[in-house]
Design an enzyme around this catalytic site. Sequence first.
Site, PDB file in Angstrom:
ATOM      1  N   LYS A 139      19.178  80.927  37.751  1.00 60.18           N
ATOM      2  CA  LYS A 139      20.070  81.964  37.234  1.00 60.18           C
ATOM      3  C   LYS A 139      19.263  83.029  36.500  1.00 60.18           C
ATOM      4  O   LYS A 139      18.309  82.725  35.789  1.00 60.18           O
ATOM      5  CB  LYS A 139      21.105  81.333  36.300  1.00 60.18           C
ATOM      6  CG  LYS A 139      22.217  82.284  35.847  1.00 60.18           C
ATOM      7  CD  LYS A 139      23.275  81.543  35.034  1.00 60.18           C
ATOM      8  CE  LYS A 139      24.376  82.470  34.575  1.00 60.18           C
ATOM      9  NZ  LYS A 139      25.429  81.754  33.797  1.00 60.18           N
ATOM     10  N   SER A 217      30.082  82.330  35.119  1.00 57.57           N
ATOM     11  CA  SER A 217      29.206  83.433  35.459  1.00 57.57           C
ATOM     12  C   SER A 217      28.039  83.022  36.366  1.00 57.57           C
ATOM     13  O   SER A 217      27.263  83.884  36.805  1.00 57.57           O
ATOM     14  CB  SER A 217      28.626  84.056  34.179  1.00 57.57           C
ATOM     15  OG  SER A 217      27.817  83.109  33.486  1.00 57.57           O
ATOM     16  N   SER A 241      31.085  78.238  32.779  1.00 61.91           N
ATOM     17  CA  SER A 241      30.281  78.912  33.804  1.00 61.91           C
ATOM     18  C   SER A 241      29.429  78.012  34.684  1.00 61.91           C
ATOM     19  O   SER A 241      28.741  78.509  35.570  1.00 61.91           O
ATOM     20  CB  SER A 241      29.379  79.968  33.148  1.00 61.91           C
ATOM     21  OG  SER A 241      30.139  81.081  32.764  1.00 61.91           O
TER      22      SER A 241
END
Length: 537
Positions: A139, A217, A241
């Site tokens: 990420k 996210s 998330s």
Amino acid sequence: MEETVDQPSDLTFDRRAFLARTATVGAVAGIAVALPAPALAGGSNKDRGLDSPNAYVKPRPQAMADPTELTLAEAAWMIRNRKISSLELVEAYLARIDAFETTYLAFNTVLADAAREATKSIARRPHRGPLHGIPLAIKDNYYTEGVRTTANSFLFKDFVPPFDATAVAGLKAGGAIVLGKTQMGPLATTRATTPAGVITTVNAWAPSQPNVDPGGSSSGTATSVAGRMATSGTGTQTGGSITAPSNAQNLTGLKPTMGRVSLSGIIPLSYSRDHPGTLARDAKDAAIMLTAMAGEDPADPRTQGLPKVPNLIDAATPVYAGNRLKLRWNTRIGVLPGYADGTSETATARKKFLSAMAAIRGVTLVDVPFPDEWALLSGNDFNNVRLPERSEPFMPYLRSDLRGFGVSVLGWLQGAMLGANELVTGQRAKLLLLERVLDQVFDKCDVVVQTSPTPFDAIGLPEIGFPIGFTAAGTPMGTILGGLPYAEDRLLSVVAAYQAASDWHWRRPADPSTAALRTTAAERGRLSAEEVAEQSQ
């Protein structure tokens, strides 16, 4: 496998001690900074229990034809037994990225050449364990040395960190290969969009339908793993998330206890609620990833003085008595009021999940209550007290140029305008909620079903999201289990048993159609600042 006699970690933890630690973290939340100091991943792979025999799983016959179909544990078996080289595995994933990334838009940056070079370097070294030569997606709020780390934000668009995040360093120490940095909600707030709000990443199960949420996210990581463009990947969770995108894309997402994984080298959202974790294809893969990422780090006080990381890989290995599946440890699964009520697709899937669990030896389903004042303590009013904590490290930016926050600016402004009294009241409410969850829920059960990840995020307890079915439209449905502090091993053991008795986690989305490949950015739509504020974690 023979019956085991080890004990789950939740039998040895001190509830009062965890409550006190949570209070301390809340008190020092303001020390979070945008650019943490570097730290090295501590401990060898052997010390971490990473190279467990149970980390290697002989592949299913149907997975042998395509290397990207292999789970992490299966790929580790193939590499260790010289059935495939790390370079062949990396090239197979890069080929899928070349073919489908223009549709999925899962990555911010693809590191094809660097991945090939790292793989060649790894091939010249002794075997390091199950992550040796395994291609991963990271990420884009995790620092990666020499590679842009943007958090999908204008503020960090040119930031190139000089070191790896501690969690990334742990994965690399195990021999993992970074394929690229993944798309995410701007500054980890919503589903993946550009900083201006244009939708990027699509759900791998509905690539031609941008309105089907991929989960946020950690959207890009989820789509890269679900779309077989990475074996596993990292995410962060502040308000769902990791578990939300895992549920949306048929993955197993593990958010550990607060402090189990270092935040050093991760661009912050809310210091007292940020949790690094992993998105994987099943419980075993999640266990391997977390084992490499977890541990004490002098650069993050949250990680120090915790119970030792348990043997997560063994915990995620199904246990049998003769030919009959059983839980590794007898476990009471708490069922909250209304969890499976009604006739909706979700309720039906939840009923079937509970029925499947009840059939496994060692499981006891128990009804548990919501803690006193649950709706108030877990509602939006108290959830929003995280906002000042999010805004404080970014005050210089808020004072100088609001345009740097792009479409997510409203949440930061709201946090800047909330008063200290509201923040203090919220911290007190969080401790009260934690105390009531520990005393009123976990006195009756060992793990508990969740209908929303947010309350357990706020109080730092571990959660795992995993698939339990599909809608009539063909999109995945998942559920979430929450556990006691530091009891990731208990959660993994329950999910591993369920996955041994079900096949949802083996299902993969079809490759994007020609129509999906032609979907343009304009057709994906855009989130407004108001929509981002409403959806933000």
